[in-house]
Scaffold this motif. Sequence first.
Motif, PDB file in Angstrom:
ATOM      1  N   ARG A  64       4.912   9.506  -2.344  1.00 47.78           N
ATOM      2  CA  ARG A  64       6.365   9.709  -2.456  1.00 47.78           C
ATOM      3  C   ARG A  64       6.720   9.838  -3.927  1.00 47.78           C
ATOM      4  O   ARG A  64       6.338   8.991  -4.726  1.00 47.78           O
ATOM      5  CB  ARG A  64       7.146   8.528  -1.879  1.00 47.78           C
ATOM      6  CG  ARG A  64       7.289   8.525  -0.398  1.00 47.78           C
ATOM      7  CD  ARG A  64       8.206   9.664   0.060  1.00 47.78           C
ATOM      8  NE  ARG A  64       8.602   9.529   1.430  1.00 47.78           N
ATOM      9  CZ  ARG A  64       7.937  10.002   2.460  1.00 47.78           C
ATOM     10  NH1 ARG A  64       6.821  10.637   2.279  1.00 47.78           N
ATOM     11  NH2 ARG A  64       8.386   9.853   3.685  1.00 47.78           N
ATOM     12  N   SER A 117       1.282  11.540   6.746  1.00 47.58           N
ATOM     13  CA  SER A 117       2.180  11.346   5.607  1.00 47.58           C
ATOM     14  C   SER A 117       2.086  12.541   4.669  1.00 47.58           C
ATOM     15  O   SER A 117       1.304  13.455   4.884  1.00 47.58           O
ATOM     16  CB  SER A 117       1.813  10.062   4.856  1.00 47.58           C
ATOM     17  OG  SER A 117       0.604  10.219   4.160  1.00 47.58           O
ATOM     18  N   ARG A 154       7.348  -0.891  -2.192  1.00 48.53           N
ATOM     19  CA  ARG A 154       6.307  -0.849  -1.172  1.00 48.53           C
ATOM     20  C   ARG A 154       6.439  -2.058  -0.249  1.00 48.53           C
ATOM     21  O   ARG A 154       6.549  -3.190  -0.707  1.00 48.53           O
ATOM     22  CB  ARG A 154       4.922  -0.838  -1.813  1.00 48.53           C
ATOM     23  CG  ARG A 154       3.847  -0.731  -0.758  1.00 48.53           C
ATOM     24  CD  ARG A 154       2.530  -0.364  -1.298  1.00 48.53           C
ATOM     25  NE  ARG A 154       1.570  -0.350  -0.201  1.00 48.53           N
ATOM     26  CZ  ARG A 154       0.308  -0.108  -0.340  1.00 48.53           C
ATOM     27  NH1 ARG A 154      -0.178   0.167  -1.523  1.00 48.53           N
ATOM     28  NH2 ARG A 154      -0.491  -0.109   0.692  1.00 48.53           N
ATOM     29  N   THR A 155       6.440  -1.775   1.051  1.00 45.76           N
ATOM     30  CA  THR A 155       6.515  -2.822   2.066  1.00 45.76           C
ATOM     31  C   THR A 155       5.541  -2.491   3.192  1.00 45.76           C
ATOM     32  O   THR A 155       5.164  -1.321   3.368  1.00 45.76           O
ATOM     33  CB  THR A 155       7.932  -2.921   2.671  1.00 45.76           C
ATOM     34  OG1 THR A 155       8.216  -1.693   3.369  1.00 45.76           O
ATOM     35  CG2 THR A 155       8.988  -3.202   1.613  1.00 45.76           C
ATOM     36  N   GLN A 193       6.273  -2.325   6.251  1.00 44.77           N
ATOM     37  CA  GLN A 193       6.982  -1.430   7.169  1.00 44.77           C
ATOM     38  C   GLN A 193       6.885   0.018   6.703  1.00 44.77           C
ATOM     39  O   GLN A 193       6.649   0.919   7.518  1.00 44.77           O
ATOM     40  CB  GLN A 193       8.459  -1.850   7.284  1.00 44.77           C
ATOM     41  CG  GLN A 193       8.662  -3.214   7.908  1.00 44.77           C
ATOM     42  CD  GLN A 193       8.468  -4.377   6.921  1.00 44.77           C
ATOM     43  OE1 GLN A 193       8.347  -4.192   5.712  1.00 44.77           O
ATOM     44  NE2 GLN A 193       8.414  -5.589   7.453  1.00 44.77           N
ATOM     45  N   LYS A 194       7.076   0.249   5.409  1.00 42.11           N
ATOM     46  CA  LYS A 194       6.953   1.613   4.887  1.00 42.11           C
ATOM     47  C   LYS A 194       5.526   2.118   5.054  1.00 42.11           C
ATOM     48  O   LYS A 194       5.307   3.278   5.387  1.00 42.11           O
ATOM     49  CB  LYS A 194       7.375   1.670   3.419  1.00 42.11           C
ATOM     50  CG  LYS A 194       8.867   1.636   3.220  1.00 42.11           C
ATOM     51  CD  LYS A 194       9.221   1.804   1.760  1.00 42.11           C
ATOM     52  CE  LYS A 194      10.725   1.742   1.555  1.00 42.11           C
ATOM     53  NZ  LYS A 194      11.088   1.803   0.136  1.00 42.11           N
ATOM     54  N   ARG A 195       4.552   1.254   4.805  1.00 40.77           N
ATOM     55  CA  ARG A 195       3.144   1.646   4.956  1.00 40.77           C
ATOM     56  C   ARG A 195       2.876   2.099   6.391  1.00 40.77           C
ATOM     57  O   ARG A 195       2.191   3.102   6.614  1.00 40.77           O
ATOM     58  CB  ARG A 195       2.235   0.480   4.561  1.00 40.77           C
ATOM     59  CG  ARG A 195       0.764   0.733   4.738  1.00 40.77           C
ATOM     60  CD  ARG A 195       0.265   1.732   3.744  1.00 40.77           C
ATOM     61  NE  ARG A 195      -1.183   1.876   3.894  1.00 40.77           N
ATOM     62  CZ  ARG A 195      -1.867   2.885   3.440  1.00 40.77           C
ATOM     63  NH1 ARG A 195      -1.276   3.826   2.759  1.00 40.77           N
ATOM     64  NH2 ARG A 195      -3.149   2.959   3.619  1.00 40.77           N
ATOM     65  N   MET A 251       4.903   3.445   8.339  1.00 36.75           N
ATOM     66  CA  MET A 251       5.555   4.751   8.517  1.00 36.75           C
ATOM     67  C   MET A 251       4.862   5.839   7.697  1.00 36.75           C
ATOM     68  O   MET A 251       5.281   6.995   7.716  1.00 36.75           O
ATOM     69  CB  MET A 251       7.030   4.654   8.109  1.00 36.75           C
ATOM     70  CG  MET A 251       7.816   3.729   8.998  1.00 36.75           C
ATOM     71  SD  MET A 251       9.569   3.406   8.555  1.00 36.75           S
ATOM     72  CE  MET A 251       9.867   4.280   7.077  1.00 36.75           C
ATOM     73  N   ILE A 299       4.610   5.815   4.357  1.00 33.82           N
ATOM     74  CA  ILE A 299       5.260   5.945   3.048  1.00 33.82           C
ATOM     75  C   ILE A 299       4.617   4.967   2.069  1.00 33.82           C
ATOM     76  O   ILE A 299       4.658   3.751   2.269  1.00 33.82           O
ATOM     77  CB  ILE A 299       6.769   5.666   3.151  1.00 33.82           C
ATOM     78  CG1 ILE A 299       7.424   6.661   4.114  1.00 33.82           C
ATOM     79  CG2 ILE A 299       7.422   5.698   1.778  1.00 33.82           C
ATOM     80  CD1 ILE A 299       8.845   6.306   4.492  1.00 33.82           C
TER      81      ILE A 299
END
Length: 124
Positions: free
Chosen positions: A13, A50, A82-83, A85-87, A89, A91
């Motif tokens: 990103r 991704s 970075r979290t 949850q994003k990982r 998804m 991201i």
Amino acid sequence: MVHHVLLSIASNRYQKKNLSKARRCLEEILSDATYTAERWTTPVGGASRSDAYLNQLVRAATSLDATALNERLKAIEQSFGRTPQKRQMGIVPIDLDILSFDGHRQHLADWERSYVKLLLAELP
């Protein structure tokens, strides 16, 4: 005590912006840093998972021990948003991994990736 490290830097990103920002963050904890060129790769598991990744390696020195270095790297990742949850998804604003600490390899699967092998060849 000075430790010698090899780190992997990656983002899918705002890739160029985030790698540049990560290098500035790493200046605070690394010295004598030598960076490879940046290399674009498709995500492991396929491009549909991704966006493309921009990857880079850095060989450097640090006064931090392995635990403290890893903690600082994870704090930098969190500062980029970075979290888990994003990982999930797909991201990854920034990913900072220790590939080698004082000659001891970590993240062994990464050493087999073609882009890691190519980028390693650029380092003295």
